[in-house]
Design a protein around this motif. Structure first.
Motif, PDB file in Angstrom:
ATOM      1  N   GLU A 196      31.486  57.241 -21.233  1.00 20.43           N
ATOM      2  CA  GLU A 196      33.082  56.274 -21.691  1.00 20.43           C
ATOM      3  C   GLU A 196      33.519  57.121 -22.926  1.00 20.43           C
ATOM      4  O   GLU A 196      32.681  57.099 -23.863  1.00 20.43           O
ATOM      5  N   LYS A 197      34.877  57.439 -23.143  1.00 19.33           N
ATOM      6  CA  LYS A 197      35.011  58.246 -24.286  1.00 19.33           C
ATOM      7  C   LYS A 197      35.158  57.123 -25.394  1.00 19.33           C
ATOM      8  O   LYS A 197      35.326  55.910 -25.372  1.00 19.33           O
ATOM      9  N   GLY A 198      34.994  57.772 -26.627  1.00 13.40           N
ATOM     10  CA  GLY A 198      34.998  56.994 -27.823  1.00 13.40           C
ATOM     11  C   GLY A 198      36.258  57.518 -28.545  1.00 13.40           C
ATOM     12  O   GLY A 198      36.940  58.603 -28.148  1.00 13.40           O
ATOM     13  N   TYR A 199      36.613  56.827 -29.670  1.00 15.92           N
ATOM     14  CA  TYR A 199      38.012  56.886 -30.374  1.00 15.92           C
ATOM     15  C   TYR A 199      37.847  56.949 -31.703  1.00 15.92           C
ATOM     16  O   TYR A 199      37.197  55.899 -32.268  1.00 15.92           O
ATOM     17  N   LEU A 200      38.611  57.542 -32.513  1.00 18.20           N
ATOM     18  CA  LEU A 200      38.672  57.479 -33.919  1.00 18.20           C
ATOM     19  C   LEU A 200      40.061  56.820 -34.329  1.00 18.20           C
ATOM     20  O   LEU A 200      41.206  57.322 -33.790  1.00 18.20           O
TER      21      LEU A 200
END
Length: 215
Positions: A196-200
């Motif tokens: 699952e992608k992570g975000y900043l």
């Protein structure tokens, strides 16, 4: 006339001298008494004046103390009033700042949602054409356009995906779901897969990517 003998004259001279001495002593004593009697009223007046001066000085000191106490009380009242005004002003400032902050947050959230609405419109149009579409490639191309449009909008807001491909595992950035044997020596301690992608958001992690780590 009978003349006195020399012996009688000799006796009279000492007596006269004694009388003269007594007379002089009496006169001196009288003079001293007169001086004392003359000086006594002056001394009494001086003592009375000194007492009056002391009483006057004491009264002046008491009056000065009362004036000082009154001045200090007035200053205390003024300082208390200033303190109360400052407290009230700070409380008003705090409430006003909190209200403005809430309004800014509300406006910012409103702006974000308003800009997302066109993306939703695009998705709705794509869904409507799915049933009648005969060319799947064109449908896929339309969905890709919508996706890229949404990603670009997020990027404009400071949101970007965290790159995990072949990255060293970092507990401050990644969330390890599981560990598997590394396919090579170089992949040990590295991210093998991202589930699952992570975000900043402006360099702050708002969602950690869920990754598989090689060991």
């Amino acid at each position: 006339m009978t003349r006195k003998s020399s012996k009688e004259k000799g006796k009279e001279q000492p007596e006269n001298k004694e009388q003269e001495l007594e007379s002089m002593q009496t006169e001196q004593a009288s003079n001293q008494e007169d001086v004392v009697s003359e000086e006594d009223p002056i001394e009494e007046e001086t003592v009375e004046e000194e007492q009056e001066d002391e009483e006057r000085a004491s009264d002046d000191a008491d009056e000065a103390c009362e004036d000082q106490v009154s001045l200090l009380k007035k200053q205390l009242v003024d300082l208390n009033d200033k303190h109360l005004r400052l407290v009230a002003e700070y409380d008003n400032y705090r409430k006003r700042t909190l209200k403005e902050k809430m309004e800014l947050t509300k406006i910012a959230g409103e702006r974000i949602f308003v800009n997302i609405l066109p993306v939703i419109d695009d998705f709705e149009r794509a869904i409507q054409h799915l049933g009648s579409a005969s060319d799947l490639d064109s449908v896929k191309g339309g969905i890709d356009l919508i996706y890229n449009k949404f990603v670009n909008y997020l990027s404009q807001q400071g949101v970007k995906a965290i790159d995990t491909s072949n990255q060293d595992f970092d507990a401050d950035v990644h969330e390890a779901i599981t560990k598997i044997p590394a396919p090579s020596e170089e992949m040990k301690g590295k991210v093998i897969d991202c589930l699952e992608k992570g975000y900043l958001l402006d360099d702050k992690v708002i969602r950690f990517p869920k990754v598989v780590v090689g060991e």
